[in-house]
Design an enzyme around this catalytic site. Structure first.
Site, mmCIF file in Angstrom:
data_model
loop_
_atom_site.group_PDB
_atom_site.id
_atom_site.type_symbol
_atom_site.label_atom_id
_atom_site.label_comp_id
_atom_site.label_asym_id
_atom_site.label_seq_id
_atom_site.Cartn_x
_atom_site.Cartn_y
_atom_site.Cartn_z
ATOM 1 N N ASP A 149 86.156 23.094 -65.587
ATOM 2 C CA ASP A 149 86.881 23.893 -64.589
ATOM 3 C C ASP A 149 88.394 23.825 -64.811
ATOM 4 O O ASP A 149 88.905 22.841 -65.341
ATOM 5 C CB ASP A 149 86.518 23.368 -63.191
ATOM 6 C CG ASP A 149 86.904 24.352 -62.108
ATOM 7 O OD1 ASP A 149 87.130 25.541 -62.417
ATOM 8 O OD2 ASP A 149 86.992 23.938 -60.926
ATOM 9 N N GLY A 200 91.547 28.953 -65.458
ATOM 10 C CA GLY A 200 92.389 29.961 -64.805
ATOM 11 C C GLY A 200 93.694 29.357 -64.325
ATOM 12 O O GLY A 200 94.785 29.924 -64.559
ATOM 13 N N TRP A 250 95.136 26.644 -65.378
ATOM 14 C CA TRP A 250 95.928 26.227 -66.548
ATOM 15 C C TRP A 250 96.789 27.397 -67.030
ATOM 16 O O TRP A 250 97.973 27.238 -67.313
ATOM 17 C CB TRP A 250 94.971 25.766 -67.651
ATOM 18 C CG TRP A 250 95.627 25.264 -68.897
ATOM 19 C CD1 TRP A 250 95.933 23.963 -69.198
ATOM 20 C CD2 TRP A 250 96.057 26.060 -70.019
ATOM 21 N NE1 TRP A 250 96.531 23.897 -70.438
ATOM 22 C CE2 TRP A 250 96.614 25.167 -70.966
ATOM 23 C CE3 TRP A 250 96.027 27.414 -70.327
ATOM 24 C CZ2 TRP A 250 97.132 25.590 -72.188
ATOM 25 C CZ3 TRP A 250 96.557 27.849 -71.546
ATOM 26 C CH2 TRP A 250 97.093 26.930 -72.453
ATOM 27 N N SER A 284 78.221 30.493 -64.833
ATOM 28 C CA SER A 284 77.219 30.293 -63.777
ATOM 29 C C SER A 284 76.647 31.632 -63.307
ATOM 30 O O SER A 284 77.221 32.696 -63.590
ATOM 31 C CB SER A 284 77.861 29.568 -62.590
ATOM 32 O OG SER A 284 78.663 30.471 -61.856
ATOM 33 N N ASN A 303 79.278 33.475 -61.580
ATOM 34 C CA ASN A 303 80.461 33.961 -62.303
ATOM 35 C C ASN A 303 80.455 35.473 -62.561
ATOM 36 O O ASN A 303 81.485 36.056 -62.910
ATOM 37 C CB ASN A 303 80.650 33.217 -63.636
ATOM 38 C CG ASN A 303 81.172 31.794 -63.473
ATOM 39 O OD1 ASN A 303 80.903 30.918 -64.303
ATOM 40 N ND2 ASN A 303 81.914 31.535 -62.413
ATOM 41 N N ARG A 344 82.950 18.890 -56.156
ATOM 42 C CA ARG A 344 81.663 19.528 -55.844
ATOM 43 C C ARG A 344 80.907 19.792 -57.136
ATOM 44 O O ARG A 344 81.500 19.807 -58.223
ATOM 45 C CB ARG A 344 81.849 20.812 -55.031
ATOM 46 C CG ARG A 344 82.794 21.804 -55.631
ATOM 47 C CD ARG A 344 82.861 23.093 -54.801
ATOM 48 N NE ARG A 344 83.904 23.943 -55.301
ATOM 49 C CZ ARG A 344 85.131 24.032 -54.798
ATOM 50 N NH1 ARG A 344 85.473 23.332 -53.723
ATOM 51 N NH2 ARG A 344 86.041 24.829 -55.347
#
Ligand code: FPP
Length: 237
Positions: free
Chosen positions: A14, A17, A19, A59, A62, A185
């Site tokens: 994760d 985006g 970054w 996922s 996504n 999570r």
């Protein structure tokens, strides 16, 4: 008492985006750098002697992203699978898929299937790419396959029966699930298999990950004591 080297590590990659955003770049640039990080971590994990590595690349949720971002990630998957074949060969890495191939663009599903068959005989680390993967979706598909098999009465289903119909039933449950970019999570990742996994969250965005970050996660894991719902071996909690 600590734990040894995990047999199976799952990673929620994760922060691509964020970054990019931090650098005033497009999100796609973050995914491009994220792919480089994935390559570094696959190499590091293989060198350490990890047997199974599951990477959460895309996922079932996504698909809600902008079409061009989805297309870009799918392109990266293709590029990764094609470009790394020599590396897999040299390192005896076997590629597998978790997720629903039926929901993927046909060319991507074909690319994954061909990488899996090209590397199917390799006995080194197994890299399981979770693409169009959702833990709930995997359980639903497993239950459908179980029902279709007619191998067990609905009223007699056991945990073992469900495990047997998951996407990769021979792969052991993950010992450690790592998440980059600071969110606490599991986001529908390895829901069934990860029931007893140790969790490790790193604040670092995925594109910044190196072998040193993996080593730090392993060091942390090795100082954990896993009880699987029981009590410690020496009886001390
Ligand atoms: C999460 O970051 C990342 C993804 C949804 C895509 C992950 C894909 C790759 C790293 C490239 C493909 C990799 C392989 C191994 C084929 P995000 O976009 O949710 O980041 P954000 O939360 O900061 O927005």
């Amino acid at each position: 008492m600590g734990s040894g080297i995990p047999r199976h590590i799952g990673i929620i990659m994760d922060g691509n985006g964020r970054w990019a955003q931090q650098r005033g770049q497009l999100r796609t640039q973050g995914h491009l750098e994220g792919l480089q990080a994935a390559k570094r971590i696959v190499k590091a994990a293989s060198d350490i002697g990890i047997k199974y590595l599951t990477l959460y690349a895309f996922s079932t949720e996504n698909w809600k992203r902008a079409a061009d971002e989805v297309g870009f990630i799918m392109g990266l998957v293709k590029q990764y699978l094609r470009g790394e074949l020599d590396f897999y060969r040299a390192n005896h890495i076997r590629i597998r898929h978790a997720g629903d191939p039926a929901g993927l663009p046909p060319d991507i599903a074909a690319e994954i299937s061909s990488a899996a068959s090209d590397t199917g005989d390799f006995d080194g680390m197994q890299v399981i790419l979770a693409i169009n993967y959702g833990g709930r979706d995997e359980i639903v598909r497993a239950m459908r396959r179980l029902a279709e098999s007619g191998s067990v009465e609905l009223g007699n289903i056991t945990e073992k029966d469900i495990s047997a119909f998951l996407d990769n039933p021979d792969v052991p449950d993950p010992d450690l699930i790592i998440r980059s970019a600071g969110e606490y999570r599991t986001s529908n990742f390895l829901l069934w298999e990860g029931a007893y996994a140790e969790l490790y969250v790193s604040a670092k965005f995925w594109p910044d990950w190196t072998g040193e970050d993996l080593a730090a996660a392993l060091h942390d894991y090795q100082n954990r004591e896993r009880r699987f719902g029981g009590v410690a071996v020496n009886g001390v909690k």
